[in-house]
Design an enzyme around this catalytic site. Structure first.
Site, PDB file in Angstrom:
ATOM      1  CD1 TRP A  57      -3.778   4.540   5.280  1.00 32.04           C
ATOM      2  CD2 TRP A  57      -4.325   3.494   7.180  1.00 32.04           C
ATOM      3  NE1 TRP A  57      -3.426   5.355   6.322  1.00 32.04           N
ATOM      4  CE2 TRP A  57      -3.744   4.745   7.504  1.00 32.04           C
ATOM      5  CE3 TRP A  57      -4.734   2.659   8.220  1.00 32.04           C
ATOM      6  CZ2 TRP A  57      -3.593   5.181   8.816  1.00 32.04           C
ATOM      7  CZ3 TRP A  57      -4.573   3.085   9.529  1.00 32.04           C
ATOM      8  CH2 TRP A  57      -4.011   4.334   9.808  1.00 32.04           C
TER       9      TRP A  57
ATOM     10  CD1 TRP B 232      -1.055   2.351   2.250  1.00 31.11           C
ATOM     11  CD2 TRP B 232      -2.811   1.764   1.003  1.00 31.11           C
ATOM     12  NE1 TRP B 232      -1.942   3.419   2.252  1.00 31.11           N
ATOM     13  CE2 TRP B 232      -3.027   3.075   1.493  1.00 31.11           C
ATOM     14  CE3 TRP B 232      -3.783   1.170   0.195  1.00 31.11           C
ATOM     15  CZ2 TRP B 232      -4.177   3.800   1.201  1.00 31.11           C
ATOM     16  CZ3 TRP B 232      -4.932   1.902  -0.090  1.00 31.11           C
ATOM     17  CH2 TRP B 232      -5.111   3.188   0.413  1.00 31.11           C
ATOM     18  CG  MET B 233       2.420   5.210  -2.134  1.00 30.26           C
ATOM     19  SD  MET B 233       3.378   5.397  -3.674  1.00 30.26           S
ATOM     20  CE  MET B 233       2.039   5.447  -4.882  1.00 30.26           C
ATOM     21  CG  ASN B 234      -1.694   6.987   2.225  1.00 21.73           C
ATOM     22  OD1 ASN B 234      -1.300   5.962   2.784  1.00 21.73           O
ATOM     23  ND2 ASN B 234      -1.897   8.118   2.893  1.00 21.73           N
ATOM     24  CG  ASP B 235      -1.311  11.432   2.028  1.00 20.75           C
ATOM     25  OD1 ASP B 235      -2.189  10.814   1.414  1.00 20.75           O
ATOM     26  OD2 ASP B 235      -1.528  12.055   3.088  1.00 20.75           O
TER      27      ASP B 235
ATOM     28  CB  SER C  54       1.301  13.274   5.476  1.00 22.54           C
ATOM     29  OG  SER C  54       0.783  12.225   4.695  1.00 22.54           O
TER      30      SER C  54
ATOM     31  CD  GLU D  15      -6.670  14.232   5.616  1.00 27.72           C
ATOM     32  OE1 GLU D  15      -6.418  13.441   6.534  1.00 27.72           O
ATOM     33  OE2 GLU D  15      -6.981  13.870   4.465  1.00 27.72           O
TER      34      GLU D  15
ATOM     35  NE  ARG E 267      -4.961  13.959   9.323  1.00 30.89           N
ATOM     36  CZ  ARG E 267      -6.099  13.787   9.992  1.00 30.89           C
ATOM     37  NH1 ARG E 267      -6.091  13.745  11.314  1.00 30.89           N
ATOM     38  NH2 ARG E 267      -7.255  13.684   9.352  1.00 30.89           N
ATOM     39  CG  ASP E 268      -1.473  15.932   7.050  1.00 30.85           C
ATOM     40  OD1 ASP E 268      -0.993  14.867   7.456  1.00 30.85           O
ATOM     41  OD2 ASP E 268      -2.661  16.045   6.686  1.00 30.85           O
TER      42      ASP E 268
END
Length: 550
Positions: A101, A74-77, A136, A256, A203-204
């Site tokens: 995730w 899995w990969m996201n941001d 992130s 976000e 966050r982020d």
């Protein structure tokens, strides 16, 4: 070959596709990028870097050929985009143990040209002992060693990320990790976290060095409050609160992954503006997750939006379903001068269900970002990076194709077909209601790209694009408002094995979508509805795979 088509096939999107339908759970709102379900995999320290020893073909069904994907899992941001020692570094949200995730860590890849990527070891793995998800954030090169992390020989790369702590009272805070070997390995700062908040959803962090302030500047999200906050620091460790921005623009979902950067308007260095990019999930223009931006000024303490931004209009970064969490590269050389970014090509409505294996998710193609005046309004413009042109092969140019009302013309007998290609198409819609192209056409499958004169929009219709049984939210048409220029529209299109990106009129607007057609669906056709249109010119290239060298 020509054939007649039913008029209803290309009707404008029904009203419910043009109105945002907000259906999301309270649980998802509270957790943002975290899905409601528990991860199906288990933590195993010995498997953190299993991707390095796993053999894949890069010819798996739906595997993108010129978009970055992890080898497995899995990969996201995208995270920590930074240029260092003549290489582009891309860190990203990654689950080392499975293709959904979970166990958030920072994966890592490097590139010399933004096109060919080399997989590296996981940079910052999930903290099992602390129950710390590595969420992130951003990365900077600390040229002046303000942190003291440097060894006297190399400027450290410092990652500023969100520590998502589990346990009985989950909360989020901002932490540091640093590398003195060019990003190959990272060590967490022993004083983590360096910034926390009474709101557990915090966050982020996105950090840049501000010459005007002679300080570091952080923009970070308070998702449930629909706000971002700004902080300054001399050393990346001690942070001082400056100001809030928001709620503003789209507030139907959580906020976000903010970013703040400066760009000239129409390339004029005497007319500089600041862009504040903020993601929202759900409630975006195409449904589910998406991105908006604000244009204004930074006065050293706060972001001040332009008047037109203050009038309630939402400026959407991308009108497709699958462009999220984009951030820009730090430390790009001054002689390059471009503002570059990449986004996650997926949507939280169905991200964990898309039909790919042994990996899940992809990044968009890298894009340069600009500000230009369009019809007396300053808008963001995105363009594919020029480095992609090295993949071009077998150029074909066609001109002056007249398409009568309710007619389809196949271009395969003229050499236009395939799975991965680039097209630049100029269309004069004439008196047609709609005109354009049918792409990845096969047995009962087609993705429609065109211009709808009735509502003055470019559109991508994936309602019959291929496999969509994994979710009810997938079959949709996306429209992006755009006016003709000298009576024509120009569509710059990138088609990969499971995606389509459309840059209309040199990059404003843009539509990014995932599609999952059968590998045998390769035909390209042109169509017109309700009148006669002219395809004035098509430039077509097949694109080589970026994975050939693996």
């Amino acid at each position: 070959m020509k054939k007649r088509i039913p008029l209803r096939s290309y009707n404008a999107a029904p009203p419910f596709f043009l109105i945002l339908i907000l259906t999301f759970s309270y649980t998802f709102m509270l957790t943002g990028c975290e899905p409601a379900q528990e991860p199906e995999t288990a933590f195993d320290e010995d498997l953190i870097n299993q991707h390095l020893d796993t053999d894949v073909t890069y010819t798996e069904r739906y595997r993108p050929q010129f978009h970055f994907t992890p080898k497995i899992n899995w990969m996201n941001d995208p995270n920590g985009l930074v240029f260092y020692d003549d290489q582009y570094h891309m860190f990203y949200q990654y689950n080392p143990f499975g293709d959904t995730w979970g166990f958030m860590s920072w994966g890592h890849a490097v590139s010399d040209d933004l096109v060919h990527w080399e997989h590296r070891p996981v940079a910052i793995p999930y903290g099992k002992e602390e129950e710390e998800g590595i969420f992130s954030g951003s990365a900077v090169v600390d040229h002046n060693n303000t942190t003291g992390f440097g060894d006297g020989n190399h400027a450290p790369i410092v990652a500023i990320y969100t520590s998502a702590y589990g346990g009985d009272e989950p909360n989020q805070a901002q932490s540091l990790a640093y590398s003195i070997d060019g990003g190959e390995t990272f060590e967490k700062y022993e004083g983590n976290p360096v910034l926390d908040h009474e709101d557990p959803d915090f966050r982020d962090p996105n950090v840049v060095w501000m010459d005007e302030m002679d300080q570091w500047l952080m923009v970070v999200a308070l998702p449930l409050q629909h706000k971002v906050q700004f902080y300054s620091s001399d050393n990346l460790i001690d942070w001082e609160y400056l100001s809030d921005f928001g709620p503003a623009g789209g507030i139907e979902g959580i906020w976000e992954c903010p970013d703040l950067f400066q760009l000239p308007v129409d390339g004029d260095p005497g007319d500089m503006r600041w862009v504040l990019q903020v993601d929202m999930n759900p409630g975006a223009i195409a449904g589910g997750s998406g991105s908006q931006y604000f244009i204004g000024d930074w006065d050293g303490t706060q972001f001040i939006p332009d008047d037109e931004n203050s009038e309630g209009e939402v400026l959407w970064t991308d009108f497709g379903t699958d462009f999220y969490a984009a951030i820009t590269w730090n430390n790009i050389p001054e002689e390059d001068g471009r503002r570059l970014w990449v986004g996650w090509m997926n949507n939280w409505e169905y991200a964990n269900q898309i039909p790919t294996e042994p990996w899940r998710s992809a990044m968009s193609i890298p894009r340069s970002i600009h500000l230009e005046r369009v019809d007396d309004q300053i808008l963001m413009v995105q363009r594919p990076v020029e480095e992609l042109q090295q993949l071009r092969e077998d150029h074909i140019q066609l001109q002056d194709i007249t398409v009568e009302a309710s007619e389809i013309t196949s271009l395969s007998d003229q050499g236009l077909s395939g799975l991965a290609y680039e097209m630049i198409v100029e269309i004069d819609p004439g008196d047609a209601d709609a005109a354009g192209l049918l792409l990845r056409v096969g047995d009962g499958e087609e993705t429609i790209v065109g211009y709808d004169s009735r509502i003055q929009s470019a559109f991508v219709d994936r309602r019959n694009s291929g496999d969509e049984e994994f979710t009810e939210e997938f079959g949709i048409r996306n429209d992006a408002p755009v006016l003709l220029v000298d009576g024509k529209i120009r569509l710059h299109i990138f088609v990969d094995w499971s995606s389509i990106e459309v840059f209309a009129n040199n990059g404003v607007p843009v539509i990014t979508n995932r599609i999952f057609p059968d590998p045998e669906s390769r035909d390209i056709q042109v169509f017109s509805q309700g009148g006669t249109a002219t395809i004035e010119q098509i430039d077509f290239w097949t694109l080589r795979s970026t994975w050939d060298q693996e």
